[in-house]
Design an enzyme around this catalytic site. Structure first.
Site, PDB file in Angstrom:
ATOM      1  CG  HIS A   1      37.718  43.576  37.593  1.00 21.81           C
ATOM      2  ND1 HIS A   1      36.969  44.551  38.197  1.00 21.81           N
ATOM      3  CD2 HIS A   1      38.662  44.235  36.865  1.00 21.81           C
ATOM      4  CE1 HIS A   1      37.429  45.747  37.854  1.00 21.81           C
ATOM      5  NE2 HIS A   1      38.464  45.584  37.043  1.00 21.81           N
ATOM      6  CD  GLU A   2      41.987  42.842  35.514  1.00 16.57           C
ATOM      7  OE1 GLU A   2      41.912  43.450  34.424  1.00 16.57           O
ATOM      8  OE2 GLU A   2      42.103  43.438  36.599  1.00 16.57           O
TER       9      GLU A   2
ATOM     10  CG  HIS B   1      38.717  45.406  32.171  1.00 13.57           C
ATOM     11  ND1 HIS B   1      37.869  46.487  32.219  1.00 13.57           N
ATOM     12  CD2 HIS B   1      39.370  45.390  33.372  1.00 13.57           C
ATOM     13  CE1 HIS B   1      38.012  47.091  33.397  1.00 13.57           C
ATOM     14  NE2 HIS B   1      38.910  46.441  34.111  1.00 13.57           N
TER      15      HIS B   1
HETATM   16  N1  ARG Z   1      41.658  46.806  40.463  1.00 14.00           N
HETATM   17  C1  ARG Z   1      41.626  45.840  39.453  1.00 14.00           C
HETATM   18  C2  ARG Z   1      41.379  46.278  38.020  1.00 14.00           C
HETATM   19  O1  ARG Z   1      41.152  47.252  37.537  1.00 14.00           O
HETATM   20  C3  ARG Z   1      41.065  44.579  39.742  1.00 14.00           C
HETATM   21  C4  ARG Z   1      39.989  44.666  40.690  1.00 14.00           C
HETATM   22  C5  ARG Z   1      39.647  43.325  41.052  1.00 14.00           C
HETATM   23  N2  ARG Z   1      38.814  43.367  42.198  1.00 14.00           N
HETATM   24  C6  ARG Z   1      38.636  42.315  42.929  1.00 14.00           C
HETATM   25  N3  ARG Z   1      37.821  42.333  43.936  1.00 14.00           N
HETATM   26  N4  ARG Z   1      39.268  41.213  42.656  1.00 14.00           N
HETATM   27  O2  ARG Z   1      41.475  45.767  37.004  1.00 14.00           O
HETATM   28 ZN    ZN Z   2      39.645  46.884  36.001  1.00 14.91          ZN
END
Ligand code: ARG
Ligand code: ZN
Ligand code: CA
Length: 341
Positions: free
Chosen positions: A252-253, A256
């Protein structure tokens, strides 16, 4: 504290924050002379699961959904905003379009190979140590995710991004490990390697239920030292972070870091996440609420299983073709393909 210093002025993404509004009976947020929301850091002992599904809020405060928060505080600047505001997203988009004009003729060619440098920060009692095997596992998860190997059926795509471990640094430093948020400018300035194409991943205790955060490609030019991704050490494959220990916080990161917004960016409002093939979504998903539809006026069910949502790791399966294209654009504009200054 979760507030960013204003230094650098970049809208890094903070994840897993607990946002709480002070409960003030009889006060309407929009008519209040003072901002009616404030960020409250949750205490250390709140588990990740609790944090993620039901944000902890101290007595006298209540959870604020991202959508509510955007409405309540549409002008929150990068210095105190956990989420990217519609204005910030538009600004990032604008910078993408302008950079794309400059690189039109020399786009990077797929596959896009990303050198990865892992920076493991640990405490003197051994907390946060990560074996070489688990680092390899994290890089494998990235490769499988970006190749489309978790996708079910016809969803998802091979993004053509590939990740190669180039180096691992290990630093034992109690302050850095426990206080990454406060120390991060110094930590990254000291440890970061490579140019805009090199993915630097820092692991530490990010505190307060925070899973990870990242800078955007557009941030690189102004602040090259700070470019990179931070993930909580226990989110790597085999870690102790319940529901978030399969490595998709990394997935996820890095999304970004390659230019993607959350699938719920801008809620049900156009232009959403600036990706055509991800349906609109009013707010972040948690757990795995497959089949939900929070923008009934918009086509398609919520992209609950998309890597750029907040669902549990086991629920996340894919990026879309549109997201893959968006990442390739950012790669060409700001990272591998960027004209050398
Ligand atoms: N809440 C986080 C973010 O905005 C990471 C989300 C990751 N989710 C996961 N299932 N690992 O950056
Ligand atoms: Zn995120
Ligand atoms: Ca979309």
């Amino acid at each position: 504290m979760i507030r960013r210093s204003s230094r650098g002025g970049t809208a890094a993404l903070w994840s897993g924050l607990s946002l709480c509004a002070v409960t003030l009976t009889g006060l309407v947020a929009s008519t209040s002379p003072e901002p009616a929301t404030q960020e409250v850091a949750a205490p250390e002992n709140v588990s990740a699961a609790t944090m993620t599904n039901e944000p902890y809020c101290p007595p006298g405060t209540e959870p604020v959904s991202e959508a509510e928060r955007r409405v309540a505080d549409p002008d929150a600047g990068p210095s105190d905003s956990a989420e990217v505001t519609p204005e910030q997203a538009a600004e990032y988009q604008d910078r993408l379009r302008r950079a794309m004009d400059r690189v039109r003729d020399h786009e990077a060619a797929a596959p896009y190979t990303v050198p990865v440098v892992m920076h493991v920060i640990s405490a003197s009692d051994g907390s946060g140590e990560i074996s070489d095997a688990r680092i390899d596992d994290q890089v494998d998860v990235l490769n499988r995710a970006y190749r489309g190997e978790y996708a079910q059926g016809s969803e998802g795509t091979d993004t053509e991004f590939r990740f190669e471990l180039a180096d691992v640094t290990r630093t034992e430093n109690d302050t850095w490990f426990r206080d990454f948020g406060e120390q991060r400018d110094e930590i990254r300035a000291e440890l970061r390697q490579g140019g805009p194409e090199t993915l630097n991943i820092y692991t530490a205790d990010l505190g307060s239920g925070l899973l990870g955060f990242s800078t955007f490609p557009q941030d690189y030019a102004d602040d090259p030292d700070q470019d990179g991704v931070a993930i909580a050490h226990d989110t790597l494959p085999g870690g102790d972070r319940e529901k978030f220990n399969e490595g998709h916080t990394g997935t996820h990161e890095v999304g970004h870091w390659l230019g993607l917004f959350h699938t719920f960016q801008n809620g049900c409002e156009s232009p959403g996440d600036y990706v055509d093939d991800t349906p609109y979504e009013r707010e972040a998903a948690s757990g795995c609420p497959e089949g939900r539809d929070t923008c009934p006026e918009r086509e398609g069910e919520d992209p609950v299983t998309n890597f750029m949502n907040y669902s549990d790791d086991a629920c996340m399966t894919h990026f879309t073709k549109g997201q893959a294209d968006r990442m390739a654009e950012h790669w060409a504009a700001f990272r591998e393909g960027a004209p050398q200054a």
